[in-house]
Write an enzyme that holds these catalytic residues in place. Structure first.
Site, PDB file in Angstrom:
ATOM      1  N   GLU A   1     -14.879   2.149   8.953  1.00 11.96           N
ATOM      2  CA  GLU A   1     -14.187   2.268  10.235  1.00 11.96           C
ATOM      3  C   GLU A   1     -13.970   3.733  10.610  1.00 11.96           C
ATOM      4  OE1 GLU A   1     -10.586   0.331   9.257  1.00 11.96           O
ATOM      5  OE2 GLU A   1     -11.651  -1.398   8.455  1.00 11.96           O
TER       6      GLU A   1
ATOM      7  N   TYR B   1       1.009  17.244  12.935  1.00 17.07           N
ATOM      8  CA  TYR B   1       0.385  17.235  11.607  1.00 17.07           C
ATOM      9  C   TYR B   1       0.173  18.629  11.022  1.00 17.07           C
ATOM     10  CZ  TYR B   1      -1.098  12.502  13.041  1.00 17.07           C
ATOM     11  OH  TYR B   1      -1.138  11.200  13.473  1.00 17.07           O
TER      12      TYR B   1
ATOM     13  N   CYS C   1       8.764  22.615  27.114  1.00 19.84           N
ATOM     14  CA  CYS C   1      10.059  23.191  26.782  1.00 19.84           C
ATOM     15  C   CYS C   1      10.494  22.745  25.384  1.00 19.84           C
ATOM     16  CB  CYS C   1      11.096  22.784  27.826  1.00 19.84           C
ATOM     17  SG  CYS C   1      12.627  23.716  27.693  1.00 19.84           S
TER      18      CYS C   1
END
Length: 411
Positions: free
Chosen positions: A268, A311, A337
């Site tokens: 996958e 990440y 912001c």
């Protein structure tokens, strides 16, 4: 991306020209790179009954899905909405593997009604599924192999604390439920995470999946997930597909011989197929010098590309407008912001206000994770196919932003 006549190009098209034509920020995808990545996987696992199920969550634009289909892949989807996108793109329901987690049983039933291949990752759902369908509807079972793998804990999915899959330590419980309801299990699935470098992780997962698979006599496929690593910067180590293909292929064929017939082997891949195809083009709004740092503030932010902030992901950045400039050190930041950084302390060709920058490896989990945070509009998407740039998603407007809001009277 290649340099032609001192310009960064994709399929002969200058990316600065693409930015000028479609505006910034804009996601740009190279169809040839997507095809190339699919072919690499087909070659690595040649000689096996291979099926590739593209992980739709990585990039779900319908035109991209049509390209994926054109290259002979099926889909892996994690929501009923992704399944409908796949069907709209031309996939047959039986070409789509439905691998959700923590969804209601009603969504599982919708997937059955659509005719998807069902992948079940918890005992509760397995019991309800067995009660309703018995042996009438086949399913796959997703295992948690308790293997810590991948380059980031946030994308490791097979360890003991993961919410994904049914623990391999619950093998006897799985078998009891299957036997009680006569469930027709046709596939076993494991996925340990992303950015896996070597064959050993896949082989460790294979040992577990082979052991469990022996207890199911109607299997048609074994699914090893994905996790193949791509390069994010020059010199990056990537997954040795040849080595993985040889070692895992040999182990798989050996198991099939023991099992009594040759099964299909499924993967996958998502990021592996589309990551390197994508470039996120942004414009430098301001150059801001502080006592410690020179910032390049661009016309986008983590609302459009979340991976660096979520990440700590590295994305290479180049200055398309000045490819041969004097190298200077910048921190490239967004207009949100919040602390909103695309790249810290990057050595770039000198950047001036108005220059166009390209953020690489933006094909996977870029637009698909984009939001309207700060009420910003999501960008356009462009596919370069056969040497031509095609708009495949319009830039949002204020009308899009307020379309589903309902104003009430506060009199």
């Amino acid at each position: 991306m290649e340099i032609i006549d001192d310009a960064y190009c994709v399929q002969g098209l200058k990316l600065v020209d693409v930015a000028e034509r479609f505006g910034t920020p804009v996601y740009v995808y190279d169809a040839d790179k997507i095809t190339e990545q699919v072919e690499k996987l087909k070659q690595a696992f040649g000689g096996l009954k291979l099926k590739l199920k593209y992980a739709t969550k990585a990039l779900s634009n319908i035109s991209i899905l049509k390209l994926i289909k054109k290259n002979g892949c099926g889909l892996d989807v994690v929501s009923i909405q992704e399944a409908h996108l796949g069907i709209k793109a031309g996939f047959k329901p039986n070409e789509i593997l439905f691998t959700p987690n923590s969804v209601s049983y009603q969504e599982i039933k919708q997937a059955v009604d659509l005719g998807l291949v069902i992948n079940i990752d918890n005992i509760s759902i397995l019991e309800q599924f067995g009660h309703d369908y018995g042996s009438k509807v086949p399913c796959c079972i997703r295992l948690n192999p308790h293997i810590m793998a991948g380059g980031n804990t946030k994308i490791s999915t097979g360890h003991i604390d993961s919410k994904f899959g049914i623990s391999v330590y619950q093998e006897r419980h799985i078998q009891r439920v299957v036997d009680t309801y006569g469930i027709n299990v046709t596939g076993i699935h494991v996925h340990t995470g992303s950015d896996i470098l070597d064959a050993e992780v896949f082989l460790r997962g294979a040992e577990i999946i082979f052991k469990v698979a022996k207890g199911f006599k109607n299997l048609k496929f074994l699914d090893f997930g994905s996790g193949f690593k791509v390069a994010y910067k020059e010199g990056d180590v990537t997954t040795d597909l040849t080595d993985v293909g040889k070692k895992l292929g040999d182990a798989f064929l050996s198991f099939c011989k023991e099992y009594g017939r040759e099964l299909e082997i499924w993967f996958e891949p998502g990021k592996f197929i589309v990551s390197e195809s994508g470039y996120f083009l942004v414009k430098a709004n301001v150059i801001k010098t502080t006592p410690a740092t020179v910032f390049v503030g661009v016309d986008s932010g983590m609302n459009h590309l979340l991976r660096p902030m979520m990440y700590d992901a590295y994305h290479d950045i180049v200055n398309l407008s000045n490819p041969n400039g004097v190298k200077r050190v910048y921190t490239v930041v967004g207009y949100i912001c919040e602390t909103d950084t695309f790249g810290w302390d990057r050595k770039l060709d000198e950047v001036k206000e108005g220059d166009i920058l390209a953020i690489k490896n933006a094909g996977a989990y870029g637009f698909s994770m984009a939001s309207n945070y700060n009420s910003r509009l999501r960008p356009a998407e462009v596919l370069i196919y056969k040497g031509e740039a095609h708009l495949i998603r319009k830039r949002e407007t204020m009308e899009d932003l307020v379309r589903n809001q309902v104003e009430i009277s506060l009199d």
